[in-house]
Design a protein around this motif. Structure first.
Motif, PDB file in Angstrom:
ATOM      1  N   LEU A  88     112.584  83.672  86.712  1.00  0.00           N
ATOM      2  CA  LEU A  88     112.299  83.775  87.800  1.00  0.00           C
ATOM      3  C   LEU A  88     110.839  82.912  88.825  1.00  0.00           C
ATOM      4  O   LEU A  88     111.687  82.742  90.286  1.00  0.00           O
ATOM      5  N   LEU A  89     109.916  82.943  88.407  1.00  0.00           N
ATOM      6  CA  LEU A  89     108.941  81.418  88.725  1.00  0.00           C
ATOM      7  C   LEU A  89     109.691  79.975  89.409  1.00  0.00           C
ATOM      8  O   LEU A  89     109.568  80.026  90.478  1.00  0.00           O
ATOM      9  N   ILE A  90     109.979  79.578  88.657  1.00  0.00           N
ATOM     10  CA  ILE A  90     110.840  78.763  88.863  1.00  0.00           C
ATOM     11  C   ILE A  90     112.247  78.685  89.703  1.00  0.00           C
ATOM     12  O   ILE A  90     111.703  77.433  90.210  1.00  0.00           O
ATOM     13  N   LEU A  91     112.921  79.171  89.367  1.00  0.00           N
ATOM     14  CA  LEU A  91     113.930  79.706  90.438  1.00  0.00           C
ATOM     15  C   LEU A  91     113.162  79.502  91.790  1.00  0.00           C
ATOM     16  O   LEU A  91     114.194  79.315  93.250  1.00  0.00           O
ATOM     17  N   THR A  92     112.421  80.516  92.011  1.00  0.00           N
ATOM     18  CA  THR A  92     111.778  80.756  93.053  1.00  0.00           C
ATOM     19  C   THR A  92     111.145  79.675  93.731  1.00  0.00           C
ATOM     20  O   THR A  92     111.347  79.519  95.232  1.00  0.00           O
ATOM     21  N   PHE A  93     110.664  78.665  92.836  1.00  0.00           N
ATOM     22  CA  PHE A  93     109.978  77.775  93.452  1.00  0.00           C
ATOM     23  C   PHE A  93     110.791  77.327  94.030  1.00  0.00           C
ATOM     24  O   PHE A  93     110.552  75.795  94.927  1.00  0.00           O
ATOM     25  N   TYR A  94     112.135  76.687  93.483  1.00  0.00           N
ATOM     26  CA  TYR A  94     113.069  75.168  94.165  1.00  0.00           C
ATOM     27  C   TYR A  94     114.160  76.420  95.006  1.00  0.00           C
ATOM     28  O   TYR A  94     114.422  75.340  95.303  1.00  0.00           O
TER      29      TYR A  94
END
Length: 97
Positions: A88-94
């Motif tokens: 979720l962190l990576i998806l939010t960042f991208y």
């Protein structure tokens, strides 16, 4: 008695990794949505913490996978859910980029 200590250690490690994960998530969201250089002090704090946050983002999945491995890759393991939160962190960042 040892299994109880292992359970407590696992629970405390989970809390620490979860805290770092949430801090990294908040930092990434704030850095993408807020103008951090509007005020000099906030920009200085951002510049001071970006490298440790990036190190946390890189190290979180390795720690989670290691402790999930120690739990024998159980889907009910807390560390499995940390990996999902990391996704979720990576998806939010991208998505915000």
């Amino acid at each position: 008695m040892e299994s109880k200590q292992t359970k407590n250690q696992s629970n405390s490690l989970f809390k620490i990794i979860l805290l770092f994960n949430v801090i990294a998530l908040i930092f990434c969201i704030a850095s993408q949505t807020v103008n951090v250089y509007r005020y000099a002090i906030i920009g200085a704090i951002f510049e001071l913490f970006w490298l440790p946050i990036m190190a946390i983002i890189i190290l979180i999945p390795f720690a989670s996978i290691y402790y999930w491995y120690k739990d024998k890759f159980k889907v009910t393991s807390q560390f499995f859910y940390l990996l999902l939160l990391y996704d979720l962190l990576i998806l939010t960042f991208y998505i915000l980029t």
